[in-house]
Enzyme design. Structure first.
Site: not given
Ligand code: NAD
Length: 266
Positions: A154, A158
């Site tokens: 990744h 991450k």
């Molecule tokens: P990122 O850090 O870019 O985004 C996370 C967002 O959540 C940030 O903007 C942060 O400010 C916000 N956040 C954190 N705590 C919060 C709260 N209490 N209230 C509101 N907003 C809050 O991360 P990302 O790359 O977008 O990934 C996010 C998650 O999704 C990770 O756990 C990642 O592994 C997961 N993910 C899952 C899949 C899937 O298909 N299931 C795919 C990609 C990423």
């Protein structure tokens, strides 16, 4: 369907907002970011590169749940647990993509699902969900002479490892072999580890650059090796799958569902 996006300024949050803005089946109910975020007050659609909607990003998740038919959550484990409780309280459907949840977090999600509809997937791509089914099948067919190793790569941002998808693939292999993943998994190898224990399911993690997500499940015997590989080309694949899952929740009975239910693989 009116859909809210918690964490709407994140990498996935923006993709989700864009997916909703480009859908004729959904409208954006609003979005949240945590206190102190520089994005509070901004228009989530503009952040996502779409036309302005007049909606502003807020910190009040409870209000967003009240205003939404369903909410999508790709944030962080501690936030997701709070969002699951809000979903249960307000009877709002919740789609969870956050990875790295502890067992305790996961059980809180399942408790919340007694009072609302919750869909969770470590990976919302159709290809990966097909890979999960294939991994289980191949592990069932091949005997213990084949060692199972799971390799994932990744992007450099991450924060959890191995990826939720790699662990889900390990679980699928363990189910195929009728063993418990916890008792056979080798999450890290370093130094003089000794020879590989028969029956182990090994994990290896790579991090770097902008790689969206790559997973390979290897089945290796002394004579041959089978490799099942999936490569995601764009984050849009996860956002499209999450929207599809969220639209699917309409009219469903309360409960905990996975992408396998939505795609009809289960
Ligand atoms: P990122 O850090 O870019 O985004 C996370 C967002 O959540 C940030 O903007 C942060 O400010 C916000 N956040 C954190 N705590 C919060 C709260 N209490 N209230 C509101 N907003 C809050 O991360 P990302 O790359 O977008 O990934 C996010 C998650 O999704 C990770 O756990 C990642 O592994 C997961 N993910 C899952 C899949 C899937 O298909 N299931 C795919 C990609 C990423």
């Amino acid at each position: 369907m009116k859909i809210g996006i918690v964490g709407c300024a994140g990498r996935m949050g923006r993709m989700l907002v864009s997916e909703i803005e480009n859908s004729d089946k959904a409208t954006l109910a609003g979005g949240t970011e945590p206190p102190g975020s520089p994005h509070l007050g901004q228009d989530p659609a503009v952040l996502a590169g779409c036309e302005p909607t007049g909606v502003a990003i807020v910190e009040d998740a409870a209000a967003l749940f009240e205003a939404s038919d369903a909410v999508i959550d790709f944030t962080a484990p501690a936030a997701t647990v709070v969002h699951a409780a809000l979903a249960a309280e307000t009877r709002t459907a919740l789609t969870v993509g956050t990875t790295g949840l502890s067992e305790e977090d996961s059980s809180k999600l399942k408790t919340a699902a007694e009072r609302t509809v919750i869909v969770q997937a470590a990976n919302f791509s159709i290809g990966v969900n097909l890979l999960l089914g294939l991994t289980e099948q191949v592990a069932r067919i091949l005997g213990g002479d084949f060692d199972i190793e799971i390799l994932e790569m990744h992007h450099r941002h991450k924060v959890d490892a191995p990826s939720g998808t790699a662990l889900a693939l390990g679980d699928a292999a363990a189910v195929g072999r009728q063993v418990d993943l916890e008792t056979v998994s080798q999450r890290v190898r370093d130094g003089i580890t000794g020879a590989r224990t028969r029956g182990d399911i090994g994990f290896a993690t790579l991090r770097g650059g902008g790689v969206v997500g790559e997973h390979t499940v290897m089945f290796a015997s002394e004579q041959e090796r089978i490799e099942l590989t999936h490569k995601a080309a764009s984050r849009a694949v996860f956002a499209a799958g999450a929207l599809r899952a969220t639209l699917w929740t309409e009219g469903r009975a309360n409960g905990y569902y996975t992408m396998q239910d939505i795609l009809g693989f289960s």
